[in-house]
Design a protein around this motif. Sequence first.
Motif, PDB file in Angstrom:
ATOM      1  N   ASP A 161     -13.677 -26.340   3.289  1.00 27.61           N
ATOM      2  CA  ASP A 161     -14.784 -26.451   2.515  1.00 27.61           C
ATOM      3  C   ASP A 161     -15.208 -25.372   1.731  1.00 27.61           C
ATOM      4  O   ASP A 161     -16.384 -24.581   2.132  1.00 27.61           O
ATOM      5  CB  ASP A 161     -16.004 -26.962   3.487  1.00 27.61           C
ATOM      6  CG  ASP A 161     -17.109 -27.744   2.768  1.00 27.61           C
ATOM      7  OD1 ASP A 161     -17.066 -27.791   1.415  1.00 27.61           O
ATOM      8  OD2 ASP A 161     -18.180 -28.197   3.338  1.00 27.61           O
ATOM      9  N   PRO A 162     -14.654 -24.852   0.617  1.00 28.61           N
ATOM     10  CA  PRO A 162     -14.905 -23.618   0.126  1.00 28.61           C
ATOM     11  C   PRO A 162     -16.280 -23.549  -0.660  1.00 28.61           C
ATOM     12  O   PRO A 162     -16.906 -22.378  -0.649  1.00 28.61           O
ATOM     13  CB  PRO A 162     -13.920 -23.411  -0.825  1.00 28.61           C
ATOM     14  CG  PRO A 162     -13.087 -24.711  -1.060  1.00 28.61           C
ATOM     15  CD  PRO A 162     -13.306 -25.474   0.215  1.00 28.61           C
ATOM     16  N   ASP A 163     -16.632 -24.532  -1.263  1.00 29.45           N
ATOM     17  CA  ASP A 163     -17.662 -24.632  -1.856  1.00 29.45           C
ATOM     18  C   ASP A 163     -19.158 -24.407  -0.922  1.00 29.45           C
ATOM     19  O   ASP A 163     -20.026 -23.766  -1.150  1.00 29.45           O
ATOM     20  CB  ASP A 163     -18.226 -25.954  -2.529  1.00 29.45           C
ATOM     21  CG  ASP A 163     -17.197 -26.253  -3.583  1.00 29.45           C
ATOM     22  OD1 ASP A 163     -16.598 -25.563  -4.187  1.00 29.45           O
ATOM     23  OD2 ASP A 163     -16.840 -27.491  -3.927  1.00 29.45           O
ATOM     24  N   ALA A 164     -18.888 -24.980   0.432  1.00 30.86           N
ATOM     25  CA  ALA A 164     -20.127 -24.806   1.309  1.00 30.86           C
ATOM     26  C   ALA A 164     -20.061 -23.453   1.780  1.00 30.86           C
ATOM     27  O   ALA A 164     -21.087 -22.760   1.902  1.00 30.86           O
ATOM     28  CB  ALA A 164     -19.906 -25.764   2.498  1.00 30.86           C
ATOM     29  N   PHE A 165     -18.815 -22.951   1.810  1.00 27.46           N
ATOM     30  CA  PHE A 165     -18.664 -21.650   2.297  1.00 27.46           C
ATOM     31  C   PHE A 165     -19.265 -20.581   1.315  1.00 27.46           C
ATOM     32  O   PHE A 165     -20.212 -19.539   1.606  1.00 27.46           O
ATOM     33  CB  PHE A 165     -17.291 -21.233   2.562  1.00 27.46           C
ATOM     34  CG  PHE A 165     -17.081 -19.620   2.953  1.00 27.46           C
ATOM     35  CD1 PHE A 165     -17.617 -18.987   4.095  1.00 27.46           C
ATOM     36  CD2 PHE A 165     -16.589 -18.850   2.005  1.00 27.46           C
ATOM     37  CE1 PHE A 165     -17.494 -17.815   4.320  1.00 27.46           C
ATOM     38  CE2 PHE A 165     -16.239 -17.471   2.222  1.00 27.46           C
ATOM     39  CZ  PHE A 165     -16.748 -16.995   3.259  1.00 27.46           C
ATOM     40  N   GLN A 166     -18.991 -20.630  -0.081  1.00 28.09           N
ATOM     41  CA  GLN A 166     -19.570 -19.855  -0.987  1.00 28.09           C
ATOM     42  C   GLN A 166     -21.052 -19.984  -1.392  1.00 28.09           C
ATOM     43  O   GLN A 166     -21.737 -19.020  -1.487  1.00 28.09           O
ATOM     44  CB  GLN A 166     -18.755 -20.097  -2.386  1.00 28.09           C
ATOM     45  CG  GLN A 166     -17.449 -19.997  -2.541  1.00 28.09           C
ATOM     46  CD  GLN A 166     -16.717 -19.848  -3.769  1.00 28.09           C
ATOM     47  OE1 GLN A 166     -17.520 -20.270  -4.802  1.00 28.09           O
ATOM     48  NE2 GLN A 166     -15.436 -20.182  -3.828  1.00 28.09           N
ATOM     49  N   HIS A 167     -21.493 -21.192  -1.078  1.00 28.35           N
ATOM     50  CA  HIS A 167     -23.098 -21.406  -1.208  1.00 28.35           C
ATOM     51  C   HIS A 167     -23.761 -20.701   0.130  1.00 28.35           C
ATOM     52  O   HIS A 167     -24.617 -20.012  -0.200  1.00 28.35           O
ATOM     53  CB  HIS A 167     -23.275 -23.099  -0.884  1.00 28.35           C
ATOM     54  CG  HIS A 167     -24.772 -23.136  -0.847  1.00 28.35           C
ATOM     55  ND1 HIS A 167     -25.769 -22.669  -1.819  1.00 28.35           N
ATOM     56  CD2 HIS A 167     -25.499 -24.240  -0.046  1.00 28.35           C
ATOM     57  CE1 HIS A 167     -26.998 -23.376  -1.638  1.00 28.35           C
ATOM     58  NE2 HIS A 167     -26.709 -23.913  -0.586  1.00 28.35           N
ATOM     59  N   LEU A 168     -22.973 -20.737   1.148  1.00 27.00           N
ATOM     60  CA  LEU A 168     -23.547 -20.018   2.322  1.00 27.00           C
ATOM     61  C   LEU A 168     -23.565 -18.374   1.940  1.00 27.00           C
ATOM     62  O   LEU A 168     -24.549 -17.752   2.516  1.00 27.00           O
ATOM     63  CB  LEU A 168     -22.643 -20.360   3.648  1.00 27.00           C
ATOM     64  CG  LEU A 168     -23.350 -19.305   4.903  1.00 27.00           C
ATOM     65  CD1 LEU A 168     -24.787 -19.678   5.297  1.00 27.00           C
ATOM     66  CD2 LEU A 168     -22.437 -19.908   5.976  1.00 27.00           C
TER      67      LEU A 168
END
Length: 378
Positions: free
Chosen positions: A37-44
Amino acid sequence: MTLPWYFDVLGLPAHADGIAVRRAYAAAIRHMDPATDPDAFQHLRRAYEAARARCEQMDTAATTSGEASAGGPALAASGAMGGAADKEDKPSPEESPALPVDYTVTLAWRFAADVGARRAEGIPRMLDDILAELRTQYIDAPGQFEEHLIDLLGLQRIAHRAEVFAAAETRFHWNEVGHLAALGQRGGWVDVVLSQREAWLTLAADRRQTWLELFARAEARLDNALLRHWPELAKLNERFPAWLSLYLSRETLQAWRMGFDTQSAAAPKSSYRRMGRSAAVVLAVIGVVGLASVAVNDLLRSPSLSPMSFLSASFSGDTPRRCMELYMELDKPDAFAGKQPDEVDALKARAHHCQRAGHWRAQTSSSPSLSGTDVMPR
């Protein structure tokens, strides 16, 4: 005032400081897999960077202006940024300034991917190349990469963990006094691994080597031969859980325990286990030679009959003379013609018995007469 979006993502109040931000980020990343889940990681990660920048601005403003309240420095910092902080206060992350993902995080995950795709022997060289690249960045880059690497090891998100740990131990000087203490909880975990390793090395070398080989086999595939070792492995895991985590994943440990429990639960239902190994050998011989059921039942009903006496009784009539007769019979081209499979198996079993007894040969002039009295085996 609306809670800044980055504090909302991290689950923190508006007055949170830098320490609270780092702890919240570390707790959140443990429940996330950047690879899936790269998008969630980048958002975090954007939330973490924004929150950390906000806390640093508040600290700087408090130092220069001497204001004690948290609101004053925040407002001063907002003015200095030309309204950028007002944009960050909006709850929508899309409207916030785009902050790049920390370079050391990207490098750590790239290193993890490379380790999983290459041989363990190349890990020291790979880590040296990473550190050489990090030294060209900002001064804190190697230390931040070290923290990410410890997270990857502790969360078991990297392959060849034992080799990675050994390479990192020397390059990050984990044996130096005071260094691990500066790493906080991460350093505490490393210290536990090092302590358990020292205790592990007190075991006999051959025993350690055997277990390391079993660990490698288990990570590749768990089979019944490995499952039976669980009781001893469970004791080892109680003594060296952090050290063994470098060799065995949590999933493998759980599967090992569940497989052993399932195997143990099924054991009483197995006829072979109820009768024991000796009786199982008896039944296996019965199945091979195809003895008549009546004779088998008579033998098994005998309370004094041991497995070895049963085997002897099965071939008690095969004296040297009869072995020679059997040899002559089976030497014919059509020896098995017209015989049932059970009869063929029985003849082959007798021939094997004669061969092991040393009587599997044709009659010679010195051999006992076929018409004479049987000669007792020597």
